[in-house]
Scaffold this motif. Structure first.
Motif, PDB file in Angstrom:
ATOM      1  N   THR A  41       7.205 -23.443  39.984  1.00  0.00           N
ATOM      2  CA  THR A  41       6.972 -22.511  38.883  1.00  0.00           C
ATOM      3  C   THR A  41       7.982 -22.720  37.766  1.00  0.00           C
ATOM      4  N   LEU A  42       9.236 -22.886  38.139  1.00  0.00           N
ATOM      5  CA  LEU A  42      10.268 -23.138  37.136  1.00  0.00           C
ATOM      6  C   LEU A  42       9.969 -24.414  36.347  1.00  0.00           C
ATOM      7  N   TRP A  43       9.568 -25.462  37.049  1.00  0.00           N
ATOM      8  CA  TRP A  43       9.307 -26.728  36.363  1.00  0.00           C
ATOM      9  C   TRP A  43       8.057 -26.658  35.492  1.00  0.00           C
ATOM     10  N   ALA A  44       7.058 -25.888  35.905  1.00  0.00           N
ATOM     11  CA  ALA A  44       5.879 -25.711  35.064  1.00  0.00           C
ATOM     12  C   ALA A  44       6.235 -24.966  33.783  1.00  0.00           C
ATOM     13  N   ASP A  45       7.068 -23.920  33.904  1.00  0.00           N
ATOM     14  CA  ASP A  45       7.513 -23.201  32.709  1.00  0.00           C
ATOM     15  C   ASP A  45       8.354 -24.100  31.818  1.00  0.00           C
ATOM     16  N   ASN A  46       9.152 -24.952  32.444  1.00  0.00           N
ATOM     17  CA  ASN A  46       9.963 -25.899  31.680  1.00  0.00           C
ATOM     18  C   ASN A  46       9.080 -26.849  30.873  1.00  0.00           C
ATOM     19  N   GLY A  47       8.047 -27.360  31.502  1.00  0.00           N
ATOM     20  CA  GLY A  47       7.136 -28.262  30.802  1.00  0.00           C
ATOM     21  C   GLY A  47       6.438 -27.582  29.639  1.00  0.00           C
ATOM     22  N   ASP A  48       6.009 -26.339  29.840  1.00  0.00           N
ATOM     23  CA  ASP A  48       5.360 -25.603  28.761  1.00  0.00           C
ATOM     24  C   ASP A  48       6.299 -25.401  27.579  1.00  0.00           C
ATOM     25  N   ALA A  49       7.553 -25.020  27.855  1.00  0.00           N
ATOM     26  CA  ALA A  49       8.506 -24.743  26.776  1.00  0.00           C
ATOM     27  C   ALA A  49       8.805 -25.998  25.970  1.00  0.00           C
ATOM     28  N   LEU A  50       9.065 -27.120  26.641  1.00  0.00           N
ATOM     29  CA  LEU A  50       9.379 -28.357  25.927  1.00  0.00           C
ATOM     30  C   LEU A  50       8.174 -28.863  25.141  1.00  0.00           C
TER      31      LEU A  50
END
Length: 1132
Positions: A540-549
């Protein structure tokens, strides 16, 4: 324009605490000033126009005829600044500028001739890396003009009762429709939710590159690559550096200065029941955090920023760090990077998906220097680099980029194998091509997990960062005080660099898998287990990271994020990806240009843009005067250092042996060293499996053995206990620093670093571990190294030394030589260049002098080829290598290795004196341990005395000028603002006023400090009347000339000069231009280039000039000087 979410569901929707906030005040008269006020101090700004601006707007009438400068558009905006304790008098004329508190200062920026102060007015906490380290996301910023009330806010009575709207950049506190604010787009950018800051720690650096102490906030260590407000905050950081120590500490404690990164930051709290590491007797949860830092060096939007630039910076370069903290005191970190393909290429934005043409703008050979620079910088920062290239082989544009990528890697020096290596694994730069679309076409995104088998070898070699809390009070039961410290156990020694075309969707998915691989390795070493619930949070953290970048670079969330989040691709996820692709096309074609201009303004890259200049007259003066009086508060102290090195040959049998002969040698007597530095080599067996992996368990066992020996002796003799300050490991090499508990308060800025040299730097079987510290005000550095083996490989050992010396770096790019004292210890592997029979004969006769004459390290140091400027004490012990295990016999195996002093200790530093140098009789290895003791003189600054002197200087200077110019109640004369600023014409001093004049200092006329050269008995020295009247005009005329004294005859004077056949004098100009040969002339031409001398009257012909001493004697005696030296030799 896509809006960043204000807060995710798991974010703690709270504002920063009150101690992290300040108030904003303003004074309107007599001069506009803005103050940032904390609970104890105030930072006050006052804008002052330059002379040219004052003339242009008519405020300066004393210079009516001045001409404006041709380059007036590049003028630097200047502000006076004052940092002072809060008092009634200081802020008596100020009123609140905004009713709500501010949470940080992003800096100062000049826009359209106005200077604005940018502050954070709304933020929410989004991450807690560990207790005491929180991160806030910027939700809103405000900009306040220093030089004009035109943009001041008008607040309705109920304006703060409701929360601000979530619409992008909307601000309800402005007067709608009245003024076009010049900073409107900049405010939108900074308020869009993609910027983060922390007032607890340095957010611009990964855990490994900053202090392990959670309460340390080092502004000086900011990484400019990730500091997005660097252009705006740099004037304040420079002002801070000029402050006195107590003022600088007060400014840091006020939390006024803010470092902002752009990217992503979020923490998920893991309850103890789901934590992979169980904390004993603790109900606290664990924290899992992901931080992404987007580089600002080649920042921009998707189609405006592609590829590489000539400085080696690439577009969309992001450092992403996965951090896990357990309440048991364990801290894990793993970093990886992404970035655009490092070649010169562009791509035009088009309205048809997949049809945006890729254009390569520079040849492969022309790209190579920038390519090399990029990867050399990566290697310098992170160590070995493994490229993971996800570009498609079937798409022509991506295939062309891959081909150029391969060319760059093949021609990069980091990818070249050494002479003795045959495997491509043994290089600093290697690559893996993984066509993501082709690999996942049949099996779906689940097939991407197969990438593990391509990269697991490097993943093991790169390791990870690991720190652990230790309790130093456990050894002494009677000690009631507890000392909890965090010790670095392991460091990450390499980096994965992943890329696709945009470095967004495919890249984020693969990086999440690499992060999981590192976390699994960490947990396996700690005997931990993570259930599926933990990995779901990780995903979940990495998916949110991808969305933000993706929102930052492309304008929408990431594609494939539904798979990253859940582990499978759904129909809804496919539809969401299609919608995002269409949105990207619109944003990239119609809004990205404006966003790019705003980014360039923030980073100070617009044409003619300059940072605001700040100055503080009183602080600048006090700093200068304090330096002149340093002897009044500087003192020295002598400390003792014990250094030991031991090649363990991978053995563990000695862990329980008595190490006293080595660590408490008789030469120490009753002295208890303040510092004990112990280096190990081959702490594990260097087999093919071990040389790529760093397991800290063996090092920890030896740390306990050392501590047991030191503290056991201390307990017997009533001495102080020792604590482990820091340790580091590079596979087989390890360095442990122990210090007496009482000196911990004198030690600060402890840092560690490693540098691999084995197998061209990719493997850790050879290399160095270094730890540096500041003891009081003296910088110490310890380096343990294991250099290349082999009897004849001294050239390779020299290269290993050079690689470590130049490549090993601490924080702030500090090198080994950037210390007051440096001590090297380790198995340097230099041998004795004799036959086995001859060496054994000398060993039997104990002829150490003959052996040392043939020692390779001695010969290489004498030749300046290795360890230049280092010293080694006289060797009085027998060679330390190689012994039959458990005996004092040198090698009797078939290899019959020649005895050698492979284990050495070297030093450098004027403040270090070596007292002893010997080996110890420990026989469980094929080496003998070596130790040395040192006496080191450290500088100590008496902070109280320094503070007292600085305050005296401050008060005296303040009384002399009345008060600092920022808060001074001046009269109505506007030209007072011009003090210290630019001149009306180039080459002239700054403008003056009735109060201050550039030619006066503290109210006194300037006095010349020049002393005339001494006169002789026959002549006197006077100023040269032929020099131009303007002292700034260039001239070859000397400053002084010699004229005959009254009563002396001109004829005899002239004859005393002209009688020499080597001089030619024009008597008619003697009095005005001739200079005594005993008086040196100003700017004398090179005596070895006579042709370049000007043919001026009164000059000597240096081709015929005799020795100056002889010439002087001849003039005094009125005699002809003796013939030249060659003639004298001929006469003899």
């Amino acid at each position: 324009m896509d809006q960043f979410p204000r807060a995710a569901a798991r974010d703690v929707a709270v504002a920063p605490t009150s101690e992290k906030s300040s108030q904003l005040l303003i004074r309107d008269y007599p001069h506009r000033a803005i103050a940032i006020v904390s609970s104890s101090h105030a930072l006050i700004f006052r804008y002052s126009p330059t002379t040219s601006e004052a003339i242009a707007d008519g405020s300066l009438t004393s210079v009516p005829s001045a001409r404006p400068r041709a380059n007036s558009e590049g003028l630097v905006s200047k502000c006076m600044v004052e940092f002072s304790p809060v008092s009634k008098n200081l802020l008596s004329d100020f009123r609140p500028l905004t009713p709500r508190p501010i949470y940080g200062t992003l800096g100062l920026i000049s826009i359209a001739q106005d200077v604005f102060l940018c502050v954070v007015t709304q933020a929410s906490r989004v991450a807690s890396l560990r207790p005491g380290e929180t991160v806030e996301r910027i939700a809103n910023v405000e900009l306040f003009c220093l030089n004009s009330p035109e943009y001041d806010n008008v607040y309705p009575m109920n304006s703060w009762e409701s929360e601000p709207s979530d619409s992008y950049g909307q601000n309800l506190n402005r007067r709608e429709g009245e003024i076009e604010y010049p900073y409107n787009e900049l405010q939108k950018l900074l308020s869009n939710g993609s910027f983060y800051y922390s007032t607890d720690f340095d957010l611009t650096n990964r855990l490994q590159d900053r202090s392990v102490d959670s309460d340390t906030f080092d502004i000086d260590n900011f990484d400019d690559s990730f500091l997005w407000n660097s252009f705006m905050i740099s004037p304040l950081v420079q002002f801070r550096s000029r402050l006195l120590t107590h003022e600088r500490e007060a400014l840091d404690a006020s939390r006024i200065l803010t470092s902002a990164i752009r990217g992503f930051c979020s923490t998920i709290t893991i309850p103890q029941a789901a934590a992979p590491l169980k904390a004993v007797k603790s109900g606290l949860p664990s924290f899992l955090t992901v931080i992404s830092r987007l580089s600002c060096k080649r920042a921009g939007t998707r189609f405006n920023s592609r590829g590489i630039d000539d400085d080696g910076h690439v577009a969309n370069f992001v450092e992403t760090e996965t951090i896990y903290w357990s309440p048991s005191g364990v801290l894990f970190s793993y970093a990886q990077v992404r970035g655009s393909v490092p070649v010169f290429w562009e791509q035009s934005a088009g309205l048809i998906p997949g049809q945006q043409k890729i254009t390569v703008t520079r040849s492969a050979d022309g790209t190579q220097p920038a390519f090399n620079k990029h990867f050399e910088d990566l290697e310098q920062t992170y160590g070995a680099v493994h490229i993971v290239n996800l570009l498609s082989a079937s798409k022509p544009g991506e295939a062309e980029l891959t081909q150029l990528y391969h060319y760059g890697v093949q021609h990069c020096s980091l990818s070249r194998m050494g002479e003795k290596e045959s495997s491509q694994d043994h290089v600093l730069l290697r690559e893996t091509d993984y066509d993501f679309h082709a690999e996942t076409k049949t099996m779906g995104y689940e097939a991407a997990r197969e990438i593990r088998r391509y990269i697991e070898h490097s993943a093991d070699g790169f390791a990870y960062y690991l720190a652990e809390a230790v309790d130093d009070s456990a050894e002494f039961v009677q000690d009631q005080t507890t000392h909890h410290r965090v010790v670095v156990v392991l460091q990450q020694e390499g980096i994965f660099r992943t890329n696709c075309l945009d470095c967004l969707d495919r890249t984020n998915l693969i990086q999440s898998m690499i992060s999981q691989m590192a976390a699994e390795a960490f947990l396996s070493h700690r005997a931990g287990y993570a259930a599926s619930d933990f990995w779901m949070r990780h995903s979940t953290l990495w998916a949110d990271n991808g969305d933000a970048l993706s929102r930052i670079y492309a304008g929408t969330g990431a594609l494939k994020s539904s798979f990253t989040r859940t582990g499978k691709m759904s129909l809804a996820g496919a539809f969401a990806d299609a919608r995002k692709s269409a949105t990207r096309l619109y944003i990239n074609n119609f809004t990205d240009k404006a966003r790019q201009n705003t980014i360039d303004m923030l980073l100070g890259r617009l044409v003619g843009q300059s940072p605001v200049h700040l100055f503080d007259p009183i602080s600048d003066y006090v700093s200068t005067e304090l330096g002149k009086r340093s002897a009044e508060f500087l003192s020295t102290e002598t400390i003792s250092i014990l250094v030991g090195t031991f090649n363990l040959n991978g053995k563990t049998t000695g862990i329980n042996e008595d190490l006293t002969p080595w660590l408490r040698p008789a030469s120490l007597g009753s002295t208890q060293p303040e510092i004990v530095a112990v280096g190990f080599q081959e702490i594990v067996e260097l087999n093919a499996q071990q040389i790529m992996n760093s397991d800290p368990t063996r090092k920890q066992a030896w740390e306990n053995a050392i501590k047991r020996t030191l503290n056991g002796h201390a307990k017997q003799t009533g001495g102080e206990k020792y604590v482990l300050l820091r340790s580091g490991q590079l596979v087989g090499a390890a360095l442990c620093i122990f210090v007496r508990a009482s000196v911990l308060s004198k030690i600060k800025n402890v840092e560690g670093s490693v540098k691999k040299t084995g197998m061209s730097g990719i493997a850790g079987n050879k290399g160095a571990v270094a730890i540096r510290m500041e003891y009081a005000n003296t910088q110490l550095c310890f380096v343990t190294a294991h250099l290349a083996a082999g009897f004849a490989n001294y050239d390779e050992r020299n290269r290993d030394y050079a690689t470590i010396h130049h490549g090993l770096r601490f924080q702030r790019n500090r090198g080994i030589d950037d210390h007051d004292s440096v001590i090297w210890l380790g198995d340097f592997n230099y041998r004795i260049g004799l036959s086995h029979e001859r060496a054994m004969d000398l060993v039997k006769r104990q002829d150490l002098e003959k052996l040392y004459e043939n020692d390779q390290l001695n010969l290489q140091m004498v030749a300046g080829l290795s360890f230049p400027y280092y010293s080694e004490a006289r060797i009085t012990f027998m060679p330390t290598y190689k012994f039959d295990l458990g005996t004092d016999r040198y090698d009797t195996s078939e290899k019959a290795r020649i005895p050698a002093w492979t284990d050495r200790i070297l030093r450098k530093g004027a403040n270090v004196r070596q007292l002893s140098y010997n080996s110890a009789p420990l026989r469980f290895s094929d080496h003998r341990p070596v130790y040395a003791t040192f006496r080191c003189i450290v500088n100590i600054v008496d902070e109280n005395t320094k503070e007292k002197i600085s305050r005296q200087l401050y008060e005296r200077r303040k009384a002399e000028i009345g008060h600092n110019g920022v808060n001074l109640d001046l009269d109505d004369s506007d030209d007072e603002d011009l003090i210290g600023y630019d001149a009306i014409e180039p080459g002239l001093p700054p403008a003056s006023s009735d109060h201050q004049r550039w030619w006066l200092e503290n109210g006194k006329m300037a006095q010349s400090g020049i002393v005339a050269p001494k006169s002789t008995s026959s002549s006197m020295t006077v100023l040269n009347p032929s020099r131009p009247s303007n002292p700034f005009s260039p001239t070859d005329e000397p400053d002084w000339v010699a004229v005959p004294r009254a009563g002396s005859r001109l004829g005899s004077f002239s004859s005393s000069i002209s009688s020499s056949p080597y001089e030619h004098i024009n008597h008619s100009t003697l009095l005005s231009t001739s200079a005594s040969s005993s008086v040196p002339r100003k700017a004398l031409p090179n005596p070895y280039d006579p042709a370049g001398l000007p043919a001026k009257v009164g000059r000597l012909n240096l081709m015929d000039e005799p020795n100056p001493g002889q010439c002087q004697q001849s003039q005094q005696r009125h005699e002809t000087p003796p013939p030249p030296l060659d003639a004298k030799r001929g006469a003899r």
